[in-house]
Design a protein around this motif. Structure first.
Motif, mmCIF file in Angstrom:
data_model
loop_
_atom_site.group_PDB
_atom_site.id
_atom_site.type_symbol
_atom_site.label_atom_id
_atom_site.label_comp_id
_atom_site.label_asym_id
_atom_site.label_seq_id
_atom_site.Cartn_x
_atom_site.Cartn_y
_atom_site.Cartn_z
ATOM 1 N N ASN A 1 46.800 34.961 28.840
ATOM 2 C CA ASN A 1 47.316 35.540 27.598
ATOM 3 C C ASN A 1 46.297 36.423 26.894
ATOM 4 N N ALA A 2 45.014 36.114 27.059
ATOM 5 C CA ALA A 2 43.983 36.966 26.456
ATOM 6 C C ALA A 2 43.935 38.328 27.153
ATOM 7 N N LEU A 3 44.051 38.323 28.476
ATOM 8 C CA LEU A 3 43.834 39.567 29.222
ATOM 9 C C LEU A 3 45.080 40.430 29.350
ATOM 10 N N ARG A 4 46.270 39.829 29.389
ATOM 11 C CA ARG A 4 47.444 40.653 29.673
ATOM 12 C C ARG A 4 47.770 41.616 28.535
ATOM 13 N N GLY A 5 47.227 41.342 27.343
ATOM 14 C CA GLY A 5 47.408 42.276 26.238
ATOM 15 C C GLY A 5 46.334 43.357 26.195
ATOM 16 N N GLN A 6 45.261 43.156 26.968
ATOM 17 C CA GLN A 6 44.112 44.074 26.889
ATOM 18 C C GLN A 6 44.128 45.167 27.947
ATOM 19 N N VAL A 7 44.793 44.904 29.069
ATOM 20 C CA VAL A 7 44.755 45.862 30.186
ATOM 21 C C VAL A 7 46.171 46.126 30.687
ATOM 22 N N ASP A 8 46.302 47.151 31.525
ATOM 23 C CA ASP A 8 47.633 47.506 32.027
ATOM 24 C C ASP A 8 48.123 46.531 33.089
ATOM 25 N N ASN A 9 47.202 45.989 33.886
ATOM 26 C CA ASN A 9 47.593 45.080 34.963
ATOM 27 C C ASN A 9 46.618 43.917 35.056
ATOM 28 N N VAL A 10 47.159 42.710 35.207
ATOM 29 C CA VAL A 10 46.316 41.539 35.456
ATOM 30 C C VAL A 10 46.661 41.004 36.848
ATOM 31 N N PHE A 11 45.640 40.673 37.606
ATOM 32 C CA PHE A 11 45.841 40.083 38.937
ATOM 33 C C PHE A 11 45.208 38.693 38.939
ATOM 34 N N THR A 12 45.932 37.719 39.487
ATOM 35 C CA THR A 12 45.298 36.413 39.674
ATOM 36 C C THR A 12 45.199 36.125 41.170
ATOM 37 N N SER A 13 44.171 35.377 41.559
ATOM 38 C CA SER A 13 44.094 34.882 42.937
ATOM 39 C C SER A 13 43.871 33.386 42.902
ATOM 40 N N GLY A 14 44.618 32.677 43.780
ATOM 41 C CA GLY A 14 44.377 31.249 43.939
ATOM 42 C C GLY A 14 45.391 30.351 43.254
ATOM 43 N N GLY A 15 45.629 29.194 43.877
ATOM 44 C CA GLY A 15 46.403 28.148 43.228
ATOM 45 C C GLY A 15 47.911 28.276 43.330
ATOM 46 N N ILE A 16 48.422 28.987 44.381
ATOM 47 C CA ILE A 16 49.884 29.056 44.499
ATOM 48 C C ILE A 16 50.406 28.406 45.784
ATOM 49 N N GLY A 17 49.661 27.456 46.336
ATOM 50 C CA GLY A 17 50.106 26.748 47.536
ATOM 51 C C GLY A 17 50.972 25.534 47.215
ATOM 52 N N PRO A 18 51.132 24.626 48.196
ATOM 53 C CA PRO A 18 52.025 23.474 48.023
ATOM 54 C C PRO A 18 51.352 22.210 47.504
ATOM 55 N N THR A 19 50.032 22.199 47.315
ATOM 56 C CA THR A 19 49.362 20.928 47.008
ATOM 57 C C THR A 19 49.230 20.693 45.499
ATOM 58 N N HIS A 20 48.810 19.461 45.175
ATOM 59 C CA HIS A 20 48.776 19.017 43.770
ATOM 60 C C HIS A 20 47.868 19.869 42.899
ATOM 61 N N ASP A 21 46.866 20.514 43.522
ATOM 62 C CA ASP A 21 45.928 21.320 42.734
ATOM 63 C C ASP A 21 46.399 22.771 42.592
ATOM 64 N N ASP A 22 47.595 23.075 43.081
ATOM 65 C CA ASP A 22 48.138 24.437 42.958
ATOM 66 C C ASP A 22 48.994 24.526 41.705
ATOM 67 N N ILE A 23 48.380 24.951 40.604
ATOM 68 C CA ILE A 23 49.056 24.885 39.302
ATOM 69 C C ILE A 23 49.276 26.261 38.688
ATOM 70 N N THR A 24 48.935 27.317 39.433
ATOM 71 C CA THR A 24 48.956 28.646 38.823
ATOM 72 C C THR A 24 50.354 29.074 38.381
ATOM 73 N N ALA A 25 51.373 28.883 39.243
ATOM 74 C CA ALA A 25 52.716 29.361 38.903
ATOM 75 C C ALA A 25 53.203 28.710 37.610
ATOM 76 N N ASP A 26 52.981 27.399 37.469
ATOM 77 C CA ASP A 26 53.384 26.709 36.240
ATOM 78 C C ASP A 26 52.635 27.250 35.020
ATOM 79 N N CYS A 27 51.340 27.547 35.217
ATOM 80 C CA CYS A 27 50.548 28.073 34.097
ATOM 81 C C CYS A 27 51.052 29.446 33.663
ATOM 82 N N ILE A 28 51.455 30.277 34.621
ATOM 83 C CA ILE A 28 51.953 31.617 34.276
ATOM 84 C C ILE A 28 53.260 31.482 33.489
ATOM 85 N N ALA A 29 54.136 30.584 33.959
ATOM 86 C CA ALA A 29 55.388 30.356 33.226
ATOM 87 C C ALA A 29 55.086 29.914 31.797
#
Lengths: 236, 236
Positions: free
Chosen positions: B55-83
Motif C-alpha cells: 500500500n505504501a508503494l502502489r501510490g508512489q509509482v506506476d507499477n509495483v512488482f512482487t516476487s515470492g510467496g504464491i505457491g501451495p504451502t503454508h508460508d505462501d501468503i502473498t495472494a491473501d496479503c494483496i487481497a
C-alpha cells in the motif's frame, strides 16, 4: 532479537547493470551474530531519497547498514547524505587522512582533492577499518556506512560485527525433497503447526525440468529445531 | 519516464540462505521498456509488512512488482496479503483452476486442496501467464504478483511486459579503465558537468589485487550519449 536494515545505494543495481551480492554477505554475518535483517531497500543515487530512507529506517531498527557511494568520484554522495540526515557537519578528518596516506608512496603528491574526498567524515562518526584499500567506512549513531565494492564491503562487515550488540544466533537446517510442493503442502502445514517456535519455509526450484523443494527450518533452540527436522526428513 | 518498484518477499533472502537474482532480471526488462525501477524492498513473510509495503508503494509509482510467496504451502501468503491490501475478496477462480488442471493427467485426483491454493485469485485481478509450471501470477490494479522461483519469475516478467505503458528506453554504454578512481575523479566530474543530460556513474572493482573502474553513461538520447562516451573513452 536485535534488528537491522540495509540500504543498497546505487543506480547500477536499479538499472540491472550490476548484480548485488552484498545483501547475502551481510545477512549471513548478522544471522551468525543473532541479529535479524528485517528489511533491505535498494535506492538510487539521489540525495533526498538517501536522506529520507536513512532517517526512516534508523528509528525503526537497531542497526542500519548502507553500501555504496563512498568513493572519490562525483557520484559518491553517501557521506554527505548521512551528515545531512543527522544534521551534522562533514569535513576531511586527520585520522582518516592519515589512513589514506598509507596507500601512497608520496602522499603529498598523490593524495589529490578527489582522493581526499574519501577522508571526509561526518562529525562524531567512528571509522570502520578497510584492510583492502584503506579508505574507511564510518559509523554514526546506529548507521554503518560501507563501500559497495563487494570485496571491500565484506571486509567492512567483518570489521563492524564485533562492535554490535548480538543476540542468540538463529540456527537453521534443511532437507531437499525431490517432489513438487503440491504433494508436500498438507503434511508440511501440519508439521509447522506442531512446531510453532520453528519457522519452516518451503523453497521450490527447477532442476532438470522438474521441481524439487528445499525445506528450511529456523529456530534459536537446537533441540526444538532438531525435533522439527526429524519430522521434516520423513517427508523425503 | 514511467516508474516501478519491486517488493521481494521472502525470509530466505533476508536470512542469507538464498541469493536474489530476480531484481536484475526485472531491472533489465524494465529498462528495455523505458520504465525506471526506482526502488526495491526486500521484506519478510509477514502479513502486516507485506500489506503495508504494497500500500505504501502502489501510490508512489506506476507499477509495483512482487516476487515470492504464491505457491501451495503454508508460508505462501502473498495472494491473501494483496487481497487484504486492496480490500477485496479472494477465492478459487475457475479460469485459474482450469489452467492448473492442465498440469495433471488426473486433475480430479491430483488437484488437491494445497494445489488449489494456487488458483486463489483476488477479486478483479487478471492472470499472468506461467509457461513453466502453469500456476498463474496476477495483476491487480498496478500491482503485478509473480513467483519467486527465478525461472518462473523470468517467464512472468516476459508475460507482463507487453501489457505495460512504456517510455523511451534508457540507453547505456560503458568503458573499462585500468586506473583507480582517485586518478579519474577530477576529469570525470568535468565531463559529467559538460553533459548534464547524461547520467555518468563510476563503478570500481578489484581485479588481480588492483582496482579497475567501469564508467557507465546512461541517457535516452543516442547522440548525447555518444558525445559523452567520446570524452569518457579518452580517460582510458
Amino acid at each position: 532479537m536485535p534488528t537491522a536494515a540495509m540500504i543498497v545505494i546505487g543506480d547500477e543495481i536499479l538499472s540491472g547493470r550490476t548484480q548485488d551480492v552484498n545483501v547475502q554477505v551481510l545477512a549471513k554475518a548478522l544471522g551468525a551474530r543473532g541479529i535479524a535483517l528485517s528489511e533491505v531497500r535498494m535506492i538510487p543515487d539521489d540525495v533526498d531519497t538517501i536522506v529520507g530512507t536513512v532517517n526512516a529506517l534508523r528509528g525503526q531498527v537497531d542497526n542500519v547498514f548502507t553500501s555504496g557511494g563512498i568513493g572519490p568520484t562525483h557520484d559518491d554522495i553517501t557521506a554527505d547524505c548521512i551528515a545531512q540526515a543527522f544534521g551534522v557537519g562533514i569535513s576531511v578528518r586527520d585520522d582518516a587522512r592519515a589512513i589514506l596516506a598509507t596507500n601512497y608512496v608520496n602522499p603529498e603528491r598523490d593524495l589529490n582533492e578527489a582522493r581526499l574526498r574519501m577522508a571526509r567524515i561526518p562529525d562524531g562518526a567512528t571509522l570502520i577499518d578497510n584492510p583492502v584499500s584503506k579508505a574507511p567506512g564510518f559509523t554514526l549513531g546506529n548507521v554503518h556506512v560501507m563501500a559497495g565494492v563487494p570485496k571491500v564491503f565484506a571486509c567492512m562487515v567483518e570489521s563492524v560485527m564485533p562492535t554490535l550488540t548480538g543476540g542468540v544466533p538463529m540456527l537453521s537446517d534443511d532437507v531437499l525433497i525431490e517432489k513438487g510442493e503440491g504433494a508436500l503442502a498438507g503434511p508440511l502445514a501440519k508439521i509447522a503447526c506442531r512446531h510453532p517456535d520453528v519457522s519452516i519455509g518451503s523453497y521450490p526450484r527447477v532442476v532438470n525440468g522438474g521441481f524439487v523443494v528445499n525445506i528450511v527450518a529456523r529456530c534459536t533452540d537446537a533441540a526444538l529445531l532438531e525435533a522439527a527436522m526429524v519430522e521434516l526428513r520423513q517427508l523425503a
